[in-house]
Write an enzyme that holds these catalytic residues in place. Structure first.
Site, PDB file in Angstrom:
ATOM      1  N   CYS A   1       0.826  -1.201   0.000  1.00 56.74           N
ATOM      2  CA  CYS A   1       0.000   0.000   0.000  1.00 56.74           C
ATOM      3  C   CYS A   1       0.871   1.267   0.000  1.00 56.74           C
ATOM      4  O   CYS A   1       1.482   1.597  -1.007  1.00 56.74           O
ATOM      5  CB  CYS A   1      -0.979  -0.038   1.162  1.00 56.74           C
ATOM      6  SG  CYS A   1      -2.367   1.109   0.973  1.00 56.74           S
TER       7      CYS A   1
ATOM      8  N   HIS B   1      -3.768  -5.461   0.622  1.00 55.80           N
ATOM      9  CA  HIS B   1      -3.245  -5.768   1.958  1.00 55.80           C
ATOM     10  C   HIS B   1      -3.175  -7.279   2.180  1.00 55.80           C
ATOM     11  O   HIS B   1      -4.054  -7.871   2.824  1.00 55.80           O
ATOM     12  CB  HIS B   1      -4.109  -5.105   3.032  1.00 55.80           C
ATOM     13  CG  HIS B   1      -3.933  -3.634   3.108  1.00 55.80           C
ATOM     14  ND1 HIS B   1      -3.041  -3.022   3.959  1.00 55.80           N
ATOM     15  CD2 HIS B   1      -4.517  -2.636   2.390  1.00 55.80           C
ATOM     16  CE1 HIS B   1      -3.088  -1.716   3.783  1.00 55.80           C
ATOM     17  NE2 HIS B   1      -3.974  -1.456   2.834  1.00 55.80           N
TER      18      HIS B   1
ATOM     19  N   GLU C   1      -1.330  -8.769   4.202  1.00 53.80           N
ATOM     20  CA  GLU C   1      -1.056  -9.055   5.612  1.00 53.80           C
ATOM     21  C   GLU C   1      -2.323  -9.347   6.409  1.00 53.80           C
ATOM     22  O   GLU C   1      -2.272  -9.981   7.466  1.00 53.80           O
ATOM     23  CB  GLU C   1      -0.283  -7.895   6.244  1.00 53.80           C
ATOM     24  CG  GLU C   1      -1.104  -6.724   6.756  1.00 53.80           C
ATOM     25  CD  GLU C   1      -1.698  -5.834   5.675  1.00 53.80           C
ATOM     26  OE1 GLU C   1      -2.526  -4.956   6.006  1.00 53.80           O
ATOM     27  OE2 GLU C   1      -1.329  -6.005   4.494  1.00 53.80           O
TER      28      GLU C   1
END
Length: 270
Positions: A124, A232, A234
């Site tokens: 990001c 994202h 993660e």
């Protein structure tokens, strides 16, 4: 996958050390340096690396010292935008927070890490930092550019809804990412108001959204491993096979860096 299962082929090889730069946050009159757990845990659990959290509030005097201990660099997302003056634009989002200390640390960090041949992974904001560091620029309001969709999350939604997969990204045919993920297209979450416009020197798109916005980049002519995504991975990585594979690929690149460093020391001592 447990930590003990990573790197079993070479138990004598130390785990890679990866730099993670922190961001500025103000709380009740105090300035903090922060990093959220969701970014740290996949680096440990799936990349098999040791995170070193780096403060950005003290300038760049110690930057080379940090890099001396590093086998990789991991640039995460954040709630702040990059200062548009760094890519030659006026600020179109004055109501959005900035973190100029992180900007002024991470941009030279990218440049110096590339000069050392270190693996770099960005998420990001981290992807946008890499682009700016290499001379690229940014759409400050993707949602206001004709032809692009609104890639922002609804701030009223619960976090589990905000991070749901909401659109596809097409992977470049024949690329290492296509091979790693085993698919021509994957579904991803989307929580960004800004995006890459003109790519920096040496950067190439490796995945694009349905509307054509660049969602992932790499730099095969600049680095053995420079990879960044706009989504994202993660978020709840443990339940997302694509995210696990991405973190494993970064970890493998960092382990290769460790092997190179160990081989260099052996040659010097011979």
């Amino acid at each position: 996958m447990s930590n003990s299962n990573i790197g079993n082929k070479n138990q004598t090889q130390r785990k890679p050390v990866v730099l993670m730069t922190m961001g500025t946050q103000e709380r009740k009159g105090h300035d903090y340096q922060v990093m959220t757990h969701k970014y740290i845990t996949p680096l440990v659990d799936f990349a098999g690396c040791v995170p070193v959290l780096v403060p950005t509030c003290c300038g760049t005097d110690a930057l080379e010292t940090y890099l001396d201990m590093a086998d990789g660099v991991y640039l995460t997302g954040a709630g702040s935008n990059i200062d548009p003056a760094l890519y030659g634009q006026e600020n179109e989002t004055p109501g959005k927070g900035q973190d100029k200390a992180r900007d002024l640390f991470d941009i030279p960090l990218v440049q110096l890490a590339l000069a050392r041949g270190l693996p770099i992974f960005g998420i990001c904001r981290g992807m946008q930092e890499i682009n700016v560091a290499l001379g690229g620029d940014i759409y400050q309001k993707v949602y206001a550019v004709p032809g692009f969709n609104d890639h922002r999350e609804n701030p009223q939604d619960p976090v589990e809804v905000q991070y749901q997969a909401v659109h596809g990204v097409k992977i470049k045919p024949g690329s290492w990412l296509r091979e790693a993920l085993g698919s021509d297209e994957i579904r991803v979450n989307s929580l960004h108001g800004q995006g890459l416009k003109n790519l920096g020197e040496g950067l190439e798109p490796i995945a694009v959204a349905d509307d054509g916005l660049v969602e992932a980049i790499h730099a095969p002519g600049l680095s053995p491993f420079l990879f960044a995504v706009q989504w994202h991975p993660e978020w709840q990585a443990a339940s997302n096979p694509d995210s696990i594979r991405i973190f494993q690929a970064f970890g493998d690149a960092c382990r290769q860096q460790v092997r190179k460093a160990q081989a260099s020391k052996q040659r010097q001592s011979a």
